[in-house]
Scaffold this active site. Sequence first.
Site, mmCIF file in Angstrom:
data_model
loop_
_atom_site.group_PDB
_atom_site.id
_atom_site.type_symbol
_atom_site.label_atom_id
_atom_site.label_comp_id
_atom_site.label_asym_id
_atom_site.label_seq_id
_atom_site.Cartn_x
_atom_site.Cartn_y
_atom_site.Cartn_z
ATOM 1 N N TYR A 32 -62.802 154.034 9.027
ATOM 2 C CA TYR A 32 -63.374 152.825 9.601
ATOM 3 C C TYR A 32 -64.018 153.133 10.942
ATOM 4 O O TYR A 32 -63.810 154.200 11.530
ATOM 5 C CB TYR A 32 -62.317 151.739 9.752
ATOM 6 C CG TYR A 32 -61.342 151.934 10.884
ATOM 7 C CD1 TYR A 32 -61.479 151.240 12.081
ATOM 8 C CD2 TYR A 32 -60.264 152.817 10.762
ATOM 9 C CE1 TYR A 32 -60.581 151.414 13.120
ATOM 10 C CE2 TYR A 32 -59.366 152.993 11.795
ATOM 11 C CZ TYR A 32 -59.527 152.297 12.978
ATOM 12 O OH TYR A 32 -58.644 152.478 13.998
ATOM 13 N N LYS A 146 -60.728 158.986 11.913
ATOM 14 C CA LYS A 146 -60.462 157.557 12.109
ATOM 15 C C LYS A 146 -60.240 156.920 10.739
ATOM 16 O O LYS A 146 -61.114 156.236 10.192
ATOM 17 C CB LYS A 146 -61.630 156.904 12.858
ATOM 18 C CG LYS A 146 -61.310 155.552 13.481
ATOM 19 C CD LYS A 146 -62.471 155.088 14.340
ATOM 20 C CE LYS A 146 -62.217 153.724 14.963
ATOM 21 N NZ LYS A 146 -61.223 153.787 16.041
ATOM 22 N N GLU A 178 -52.401 160.966 22.761
ATOM 23 C CA GLU A 178 -53.221 159.781 23.032
ATOM 24 C C GLU A 178 -52.320 158.559 22.991
ATOM 25 O O GLU A 178 -51.091 158.674 22.921
ATOM 26 C CB GLU A 178 -54.348 159.662 22.001
ATOM 27 C CG GLU A 178 -53.869 159.633 20.563
ATOM 28 C CD GLU A 178 -55.007 159.742 19.567
ATOM 29 O OE1 GLU A 178 -56.179 159.650 19.965
ATOM 30 O OE2 GLU A 178 -54.710 159.920 18.371
ATOM 31 N N LEU A 202 -57.920 161.636 18.435
ATOM 32 C CA LEU A 202 -59.175 161.020 18.026
ATOM 33 C C LEU A 202 -59.954 160.678 19.284
ATOM 34 O O LEU A 202 -59.605 159.741 20.009
ATOM 35 C CB LEU A 202 -58.931 159.750 17.205
ATOM 36 C CG LEU A 202 -60.184 158.952 16.850
ATOM 37 C CD1 LEU A 202 -61.050 159.717 15.853
ATOM 38 C CD2 LEU A 202 -59.824 157.581 16.301
#
Length: 300
Positions: A32, A146, A178, A202
């Site tokens: 996505y 993602k 992250e 990411l």
Amino acid sequence: MSLVFLNGQWCPIENAKVSVLDRGFMFGDGVYEVVPVYERKPYRLQQHLNRLQYCLDGLSIPNPYTNDEWVDHIHEGITQHHLDNQSVYIQVTRGVAPRGAGFPEKVTPTVVMMGNPLRRPSPEQVAYGVKAITMEDQRWLHCNYKTTSLLGNILAFQNALAHEAVEAILFRNGFLTEGALTNVIVVREGSIIVPPKSNLVLYGITMDAIIELAPSIDIPIRYEALSENDVRTADEIWISSSTAREIVAVTTLDEAPVGNGRPGEIYKRMYNAYQNDIQEQCFSIPLHHIKLEAPYMIYS
């Protein structure tokens, strides 16, 4: 009436149907992308489309559209919704096939796209920062894609909410990766430090913007593996994402203040640079003619 783009056609959201055999539903087998739109202009659209292609390639899902076709569809979607500021959600799954673990052959990807009101940080979050917690990163080893398989992220984020925080900052084997839904940026001794690019992180489009903008405002930036102690003793910590957060300072981490417990001076400079970049790319009115209010305010 909310409209959804489904496999090349726009339809009311209540009429949009996807097969129960879609591999996105069965396996989370899809990717996505979320594109922020300001004043009906997508921000850093090409970077979002480049990342979409990277993720599709990583999962061996054929891209159903050319770059120009994506641009046309996205702009069409922006006009379909009566929102000047919106986020365009795009999802591409491998498609519909009999349930089985192996990749099916000759399957057409399923494409869904919709617009939603753009969420931005609140005035209080911009002015005073936010609270975060820390957690062990228990997700899989391809966080650089993602994908729609977000259960690990969702569980971490829900844990943050349970502690009345806005984000969970994740560590794997003692080193920063992250946030559950954001990138994490650390400031030490006047320099921005970000984790090296790897399959465990990411890199967001906003993170890329920070890296790109830093030299223009004379802020040194470097890639460095950050230990948990490095993060806890940082002068400043930020979290970033294309929507909801943009760039927000973390001023409380596990109930302890970060720095002096207020957004730092480096953050304020970067926040201003980022807001200026949005203005230059998306607004037709020059910045000096616009009265900005939080969360769009510019720090003086």
